[in-house]
Write a protein that holds these residues in place. Structure first.
Motif, PDB file in Angstrom:
ATOM      1  N   HIS A  10      50.295  18.839  14.307  1.00 13.99           N
ATOM      2  CA  HIS A  10      48.853  19.068  14.134  1.00 13.99           C
ATOM      3  C   HIS A  10      48.486  19.142  12.658  1.00 13.99           C
ATOM      4  O   HIS A  10      47.419  18.665  12.255  1.00 13.99           O
ATOM      5  N   ARG A  13      48.021  15.709  11.228  1.00 15.24           N
ATOM      6  CA  ARG A  13      46.701  15.158  11.570  1.00 15.24           C
ATOM      7  C   ARG A  13      45.637  15.738  10.612  1.00 15.24           C
ATOM      8  O   ARG A  13      44.723  15.016  10.194  1.00 15.24           O
ATOM      9  N   CYS A  14      45.769  17.024  10.271  1.00 14.63           N
ATOM     10  CA  CYS A  14      44.833  17.639   9.315  1.00 14.63           C
ATOM     11  C   CYS A  14      44.907  16.930   7.963  1.00 14.63           C
ATOM     12  O   CYS A  14      43.873  16.690   7.328  1.00 14.63           O
ATOM     13  N   LEU A  17      43.073  13.703   8.215  1.00 15.29           N
ATOM     14  CA  LEU A  17      41.620  13.935   8.157  1.00 15.29           C
ATOM     15  C   LEU A  17      41.185  14.258   6.729  1.00 15.29           C
ATOM     16  O   LEU A  17      40.110  13.842   6.287  1.00 15.29           O
ATOM     17  N   SER A  31      40.670  19.657   9.651  1.00 17.44           N
ATOM     18  CA  SER A  31      41.061  20.741  10.561  1.00 17.44           C
ATOM     19  C   SER A  31      41.034  20.250  12.004  1.00 17.44           C
ATOM     20  O   SER A  31      40.238  19.388  12.357  1.00 17.44           O
ATOM     21  N   VAL A  32      41.894  20.860  12.823  1.00 20.52           N
ATOM     22  CA  VAL A  32      42.014  20.507  14.234  1.00 20.52           C
ATOM     23  C   VAL A  32      42.017  21.797  15.059  1.00 20.52           C
ATOM     24  O   VAL A  32      42.715  22.753  14.721  1.00 20.52           O
ATOM     25  N   VAL A  40      44.208  18.907  22.093  1.00 19.18           N
ATOM     26  CA  VAL A  40      43.289  18.895  20.951  1.00 19.18           C
ATOM     27  C   VAL A  40      41.859  18.918  21.487  1.00 19.18           C
ATOM     28  O   VAL A  40      41.452  18.042  22.247  1.00 19.18           O
ATOM     29  N   GLU A  43      38.168  17.888  16.283  1.00 21.24           N
ATOM     30  CA  GLU A  43      38.685  17.646  14.932  1.00 21.24           C
ATOM     31  C   GLU A  43      37.488  17.562  13.992  1.00 21.24           C
ATOM     32  O   GLU A  43      36.437  17.057  14.373  1.00 21.24           O
ATOM     33  N   ARG A  45      36.509  16.798   9.618  1.00 18.56           N
ATOM     34  CA  ARG A  45      36.901  16.637   8.224  1.00 18.56           C
ATOM     35  C   ARG A  45      35.785  17.187   7.359  1.00 18.56           C
ATOM     36  O   ARG A  45      34.654  17.335   7.807  1.00 18.56           O
ATOM     37  N   THR A  81      44.736  23.605   9.829  1.00 13.51           N
ATOM     38  CA  THR A  81      43.890  23.153   8.735  1.00 13.51           C
ATOM     39  C   THR A  81      44.732  22.800   7.516  1.00 13.51           C
ATOM     40  O   THR A  81      45.779  23.405   7.272  1.00 13.51           O
TER      41      THR A  81
END
Ligand SMILES: [Zn+2]
Length: 160
Positions: A10, A13-14, A17, A31-32, A40, A43, A45, A81
């Protein structure tokens, strides 16, 4: 609580973003929001330049959670995040009753980098999440992702 592969998945992925935010003209934060079952939920950005100055991803997720999740769902959700919440976003997180926070880079580390680069002082004092929300479980930093985030923040700083 130690960082495991799920946390890192995760957090990666942050970072993606955050990179999208940088490429769009915003500062690099992403942040997710992940539900108790691991899915999830949302999300965000950072959009503090392309939308408005308070459009931090963490407060956007707190507002989303307040609108769409029950109190129990919020308490069971985790926010990942790229950078530790600022005081505003920590307060929003605490008021809406979300669960743990997992971050890649601490706010104080980002301050330290910005001082190294000669940046001016932030207009808002830096607090850790737990100085704002004392009993919240918080996990970070992620040493594997700090270097990548430093590069993104330095690009944003040099761009001005
Ligand atoms: Zn914030």
């Amino acid at each position: 609580m130690d960082l495991d592969d799920t946390h890192r998945h995760h957090l990666r992925r942050c970072v993606e973003l955050a990179r999208e935010a940088l490429e769009a003209g915003d500062d690099p934060f992403g942040s997710v929001l992940v539900g108790a079952d691991g899915s999830v939920l949302a999300e965000r950005r950072n959009r503090e330049r392309t939308d408005q100055p308070l459009a931090h991803p963490e407060i956007d997720l707190a507002v989303w959670a307040g609108r769409h999740l029950s109190p129990d769902e919020r308490a069971g959700a985790t926010v990942y995040t790229s950078g530790e919440h600022c005081a505003m976003c920590s307060a929003a997180h605490g008021w809406v009753g979300l669960g743990p926070i997992v971050y890649a880079v601490s706010s104080r580390r980002l301050d330290q980098w910005r001082r190294e680069w000669g940046a001016g002082a932030s207009p808002v004092v830096t607090f850790s999440v737990n100085e704002v929300v004392p009993d919240l479980p918080v996990l970070g930093p992620d040493p594997e992702l700090e270097g990548e985030m430093r590069e993104l923040h330095e690009r944003a700083f040099r761009r001005g």
